[in-house]
Design an enzyme around this catalytic site. Sequence first.
Site, PDB file in Angstrom:
ATOM      1  CE1 TYR A 162       5.504  -0.011  -4.008  1.00 48.83           C
ATOM      2  CE2 TYR A 162       6.987  -0.474  -5.822  1.00 48.83           C
ATOM      3  CZ  TYR A 162       6.687   0.219  -4.681  1.00 48.83           C
ATOM      4  OH  TYR A 162       7.582   1.137  -4.211  1.00 48.83           O
ATOM      5  CE  LYS A 201      -2.397   3.741   9.702  1.00 46.47           C
ATOM      6  NZ  LYS A 201      -1.799   4.593  10.758  1.00 46.47           N
ATOM      7  CG  ASP A 215       1.254   5.477  12.366  1.00 44.12           C
ATOM      8  OD1 ASP A 215       1.373   4.273  12.686  1.00 44.12           O
ATOM      9  OD2 ASP A 215       0.293   6.187  12.746  1.00 44.12           O
ATOM     10  CG  ASP A 250       9.531   2.231  -1.947  1.00 45.14           C
ATOM     11  OD1 ASP A 250      10.722   2.076  -2.301  1.00 45.14           O
ATOM     12  OD2 ASP A 250       8.828   3.182  -2.311  1.00 45.14           O
ATOM     13  CG  ASP A 272      14.463   5.187   0.160  1.00 44.12           C
ATOM     14  OD1 ASP A 272      14.890   4.080  -0.235  1.00 44.12           O
ATOM     15  OD2 ASP A 272      14.319   6.171  -0.583  1.00 44.12           O
TER      16      ASP A 272
END
Length: 356
Positions: A138, A189, A221, A245, A249
Amino acid sequence: MKIAVLPGDGIGPEIVRQAVKVLKRLSRDGLKIEMEEAPIGGAGYDAAQDPLPQKTLALAQAADAVLLGAVGGPKYDTLPRPMRPEQGLLRIRKELGLFANLRPALLYEELANASSLKTEIVAGLDIMILRELTGDIYFGQPRGTRKTDNGEREGFDTMKYSESEIRRIAQVGFGIARKRGRKLCSVDKANVLDTSILWREVVIEVAKDYPDIELSHMYVDNAAMQLVRAPKQFDVILTGNMFGDILSDEASMLTGSIGMLPSASLNAANKGLYEPIHGSAPDIAGRNVANPLATILSTAMMMRYTFGEEAAAVRIESAVKRVLKQGLRTADIHESGMKKVGTEEMGEAVVAALHA
Ligand code: IPM
Ligand code: MG
């Protein structure tokens, strides 16, 4: 308690108005609360051609806590990027050093049918996602678009985390786990990204100071899959800005009611920005149908995390549970047999339920 109130855009003003009523009631009952309002996002652009006007930033800097509605709307979608409403949000996070973003996904018993998952998979769900908020891809430099040697355009961003950034968010994570179910799952990851390899190493180092917390690691994942397969395996999920992020959600939808979920973004001194996790919902703005409960619950988080007023936090949360028990529902969480109410009525009902 100095609170900067930043309603923002879309449904922001109407939901924040309800939360302000709750704070005013607490103030009548003895808490010393001062509030001042300022524009942010599209409203900031309209007022001062800046999604984070200088005066708004100054007010937020001088306050102990910030209450924010939501930013963004179609009207602003074509502005150049620095003028876009989202930039107001990203800049205030960075300017105030709000690196620790707490996003609970809590299923209210009364709303168990709202989830698109089977009731037995989500009943009793109570996860805390801790998202790092001021680093990662970001904010990493360099970024931009450039021409490659063969004249083609190329977009690029930089994912990066320093050791100290990882350490401080991990410490917050272990601290939160200690007050909850004592389990922390760090999501990365590390099978692909160097940033994640360091992330995992530092989290393991920090864990040495928290031997009472059960630490696990998961690739992002797999975490995305496990969240819909068996979400109750999680207590605290610790992750970086980008993965957080996305996963937050996803986790919010496990509860079926994104209109119910608050969030806190804290700096090292527990100064915080509090906002619902949902967006500005321009399609329903100004129609008195938005659910104000996520914003009201954000004030409960504010009482708990910035002001250490646990009793006030519990009082707000209990009032929300009480109105749900009474069968009051805004349109987003309405089901047959329940009483459909508007934004204002829901706010009034919570204020009335604050009595006990
Ligand atoms: C969020 C939002 C923001 C983010 C956007 C609006 C910049 O999606 O708070 O999750 O990506 O952080
Ligand atoms: Mg998001």
